[in-house]
Write a protein that holds these residues in place. Structure first.
Motif, PDB file in Angstrom:
ATOM      1  N   MET A 141     -19.906  31.950 -44.026  1.00  0.00           N
ATOM      2  CA  MET A 141     -20.645  33.085 -44.535  1.00  0.00           C
ATOM      3  C   MET A 141     -20.837  34.146 -43.457  1.00  0.00           C
ATOM      4  N   SER A 142     -21.245  33.721 -42.258  1.00  0.00           N
ATOM      5  CA  SER A 142     -21.519  34.698 -41.211  1.00  0.00           C
ATOM      6  C   SER A 142     -20.237  35.408 -40.763  1.00  0.00           C
ATOM      7  N   LEU A 143     -19.103  34.712 -40.848  1.00  0.00           N
ATOM      8  CA  LEU A 143     -17.844  35.347 -40.483  1.00  0.00           C
ATOM      9  C   LEU A 143     -17.497  36.460 -41.469  1.00  0.00           C
ATOM     10  N   HIS A 144     -17.759  36.226 -42.750  1.00  0.00           N
ATOM     11  CA  HIS A 144     -17.511  37.257 -43.751  1.00  0.00           C
ATOM     12  C   HIS A 144     -18.444  38.448 -43.550  1.00  0.00           C
ATOM     13  N   LEU A 145     -19.672  38.165 -43.173  1.00  0.00           N
ATOM     14  CA  LEU A 145     -20.631  39.228 -42.913  1.00  0.00           C
ATOM     15  C   LEU A 145     -20.195  40.059 -41.711  1.00  0.00           C
ATOM     16  N   ARG A 146     -19.707  39.398 -40.681  1.00  0.00           N
ATOM     17  CA  ARG A 146     -19.220  40.128 -39.502  1.00  0.00           C
ATOM     18  C   ARG A 146     -18.031  41.007 -39.862  1.00  0.00           C
ATOM     19  N   ARG A 147     -17.112  40.486 -40.668  1.00  0.00           N
ATOM     20  CA  ARG A 147     -15.955  41.292 -41.091  1.00  0.00           C
ATOM     21  C   ARG A 147     -16.397  42.493 -41.908  1.00  0.00           C
ATOM     22  N   TRP A 148     -17.391  42.285 -42.788  1.00  0.00           N
ATOM     23  CA  TRP A 148     -17.870  43.388 -43.603  1.00  0.00           C
ATOM     24  C   TRP A 148     -18.475  44.472 -42.718  1.00  0.00           C
ATOM     25  N   PHE A 149     -19.255  44.074 -41.697  1.00  0.00           N
ATOM     26  CA  PHE A 149     -19.829  45.044 -40.776  1.00  0.00           C
ATOM     27  C   PHE A 149     -18.740  45.766 -39.988  1.00  0.00           C
ATOM     28  N   ARG A 150     -17.713  45.047 -39.584  1.00  0.00           N
ATOM     29  CA  ARG A 150     -16.611  45.683 -38.839  1.00  0.00           C
ATOM     30  C   ARG A 150     -15.883  46.707 -39.704  1.00  0.00           C
ATOM     31  N   GLN A 151     -15.763  46.448 -41.012  1.00  0.00           N
ATOM     32  CA  GLN A 151     -15.122  47.401 -41.915  1.00  0.00           C
ATOM     33  C   GLN A 151     -16.040  48.574 -42.233  1.00  0.00           C
ATOM     34  N   LEU A 152     -17.343  48.337 -42.198  1.00  0.00           N
ATOM     35  CA  LEU A 152     -18.309  49.373 -42.516  1.00  0.00           C
ATOM     36  C   LEU A 152     -18.464  50.384 -41.385  1.00  0.00           C
ATOM     37  N   GLU A 153     -18.331  49.931 -40.160  1.00  0.00           N
ATOM     38  CA  GLU A 153     -18.592  50.792 -39.008  1.00  0.00           C
ATOM     39  C   GLU A 153     -17.724  52.059 -38.982  1.00  0.00           C
ATOM     40  N   PRO A 154     -16.393  51.999 -39.186  1.00  0.00           N
ATOM     41  CA  PRO A 154     -15.622  53.252 -39.151  1.00  0.00           C
ATOM     42  C   PRO A 154     -16.038  54.246 -40.235  1.00  0.00           C
ATOM     43  N   ARG A 155     -16.413  53.728 -41.406  1.00  0.00           N
ATOM     44  CA  ARG A 155     -16.844  54.641 -42.474  1.00  0.00           C
ATOM     45  C   ARG A 155     -18.157  55.332 -42.118  1.00  0.00           C
ATOM     46  N   VAL A 156     -19.059  54.601 -41.509  1.00  0.00           N
ATOM     47  CA  VAL A 156     -20.335  55.202 -41.113  1.00  0.00           C
ATOM     48  C   VAL A 156     -20.106  56.221 -40.016  1.00  0.00           C
ATOM     49  N   LEU A 157     -19.289  55.878 -39.045  1.00  0.00           N
ATOM     50  CA  LEU A 157     -19.018  56.820 -37.952  1.00  0.00           C
ATOM     51  C   LEU A 157     -18.276  58.058 -38.447  1.00  0.00           C
ATOM     52  N   ALA A 158     -17.400  57.897 -39.445  1.00  0.00           N
ATOM     53  CA  ALA A 158     -16.702  59.048 -40.002  1.00  0.00           C
ATOM     54  C   ALA A 158     -17.666  59.975 -40.734  1.00  0.00           C
ATOM     55  N   SER A 159     -18.700  59.426 -41.328  1.00  0.00           N
ATOM     56  CA  SER A 159     -19.680  60.267 -42.025  1.00  0.00           C
ATOM     57  C   SER A 159     -20.508  61.103 -41.056  1.00  0.00           C
ATOM     58  N   LEU A 160     -20.500  60.738 -39.792  1.00  0.00           N
ATOM     59  CA  LEU A 160     -21.235  61.522 -38.794  1.00  0.00           C
ATOM     60  C   LEU A 160     -20.561  62.848 -38.473  1.00  0.00           C
ATOM     61  N   ASN A 161     -19.347  63.057 -38.932  1.00  0.00           N
ATOM     62  CA  ASN A 161     -18.645  64.304 -38.655  1.00  0.00           C
ATOM     63  C   ASN A 161     -19.065  65.430 -39.582  1.00  0.00           C
ATOM     64  N   GLY A 162     -19.964  65.145 -40.522  1.00  0.00           N
ATOM     65  CA  GLY A 162     -20.420  66.155 -41.471  1.00  0.00           C
ATOM     66  C   GLY A 162     -21.230  67.245 -40.793  1.00  0.00           C
ATOM     67  N   PRO A 163     -21.578  68.268 -41.537  1.00  0.00           N
ATOM     68  CA  PRO A 163     -22.298  69.403 -40.944  1.00  0.00           C
ATOM     69  C   PRO A 163     -23.718  69.064 -40.502  1.00  0.00           C
ATOM     70  N   LEU A 164     -24.330  68.076 -41.148  1.00  0.00           N
ATOM     71  CA  LEU A 164     -25.716  67.765 -40.816  1.00  0.00           C
ATOM     72  C   LEU A 164     -25.836  66.991 -39.499  1.00  0.00           C
ATOM     73  N   LEU A 165     -24.976  66.001 -39.293  1.00  0.00           N
ATOM     74  CA  LEU A 165     -25.087  65.144 -38.113  1.00  0.00           C
ATOM     75  C   LEU A 165     -23.980  65.371 -37.085  1.00  0.00           C
ATOM     76  N   GLY A 166     -23.071  66.282 -37.339  1.00  0.00           N
ATOM     77  CA  GLY A 166     -21.933  66.495 -36.447  1.00  0.00           C
ATOM     78  C   GLY A 166     -22.312  66.839 -35.026  1.00  0.00           C
ATOM     79  N   ARG A 167     -23.298  67.700 -34.871  1.00  0.00           N
ATOM     80  CA  ARG A 167     -23.674  68.101 -33.509  1.00  0.00           C
ATOM     81  C   ARG A 167     -24.437  67.006 -32.769  1.00  0.00           C
ATOM     82  N   TRP A 168     -24.992  66.030 -33.492  1.00  0.00           N
ATOM     83  CA  TRP A 168     -25.731  64.931 -32.876  1.00  0.00           C
ATOM     84  C   TRP A 168     -24.848  63.718 -32.611  1.00  0.00           C
ATOM     85  N   ARG A 169     -23.598  63.739 -33.058  1.00  0.00           N
ATOM     86  CA  ARG A 169     -22.748  62.557 -32.960  1.00  0.00           C
ATOM     87  C   ARG A 169     -22.583  62.037 -31.527  1.00  0.00           C
TER      88      ARG A 169
END
Length: 182
Positions: free
Chosen positions: A1-29
């Protein structure tokens, strides 16, 4: 179970970081990236959950705001911390506050009596709950931080254990393999 959770977090991280490029958080990235606020590694994740569990006992809308502030300040995962505050809800807050009052009673000198939850069926349950919490006084004010620290420590240890469980399983399997080869 924990291995699946770790994989899910690893897949989630690039999507979250990509959302930081938006106009609201881009300058704070650059600042947010440097402070591990959106890092899904073991230590920032465990710290974010612990902060969220601690701040979950704070009344009302201050839970998420204080979690965000502390996660940024102590470099915990902001998303995990915010999600961890949701363990307190209308069903769990009364037992948690009663437990915090009990802890405060054990710590403080003297004897204290838990006030009964008022209510006469008039439909003002929220106001009755506010009066009940106010009547708890110093035992509640003392017990809440102690309960919060204890739950935060348990949450931090649980995340650490879940994250490291696959590592220990592989280590034990390797040791069994080495013993069988001797």
């Amino acid at each position: 179970m924990s291995l699946h959770l770790r994989r899910w977090f690893r897949q989630l991280e690039p999507r979250v970081l990509a959302s930081l490029n938006g106009p609201l958080l881009g300058r704070w990235r650059p600042w947010l990236d440097r402070h591990d606020v959106f890092s899904f590694n073991r230590n920032p994740l465990a710290l974010g959950v612990a902060i969220g569990v601690f701040c979950g006992l704070i009344p009302g809308p201050l839970q998420v705001a204080s979690t965000m502030l502390l996660c940024v300040w102590w470099r915990g995962n902001l998303i995990a911390g915010t999600l961890a505050t949701f363990y307190t809800n209308p069903l769990t807050i009364v037992p948690l506050y009663a437990l915090a009052w009990q802890i405060g009673q054990w710590v403080l000198p003297g004897s204290h009596v838990l006030p009964p939850i008022g209510g006469n069926g008039d439909g003002h349950w929220a106001m009755n709950l506010v009066h009940w919490v106010q009547a708890m006084g110093w035992p509640l004010a003392t017990g809440l931080p102690l309960l919060g620290l204890g739950l935060a420590l348990l949450a931090w240890l649980l995340v650490q254990a879940l994250w490291l469980a696959p590592v220990y399983r592989r280590l034990w399997a390797y040791r069994r393999f080495v013993k069988s080869r001797q």
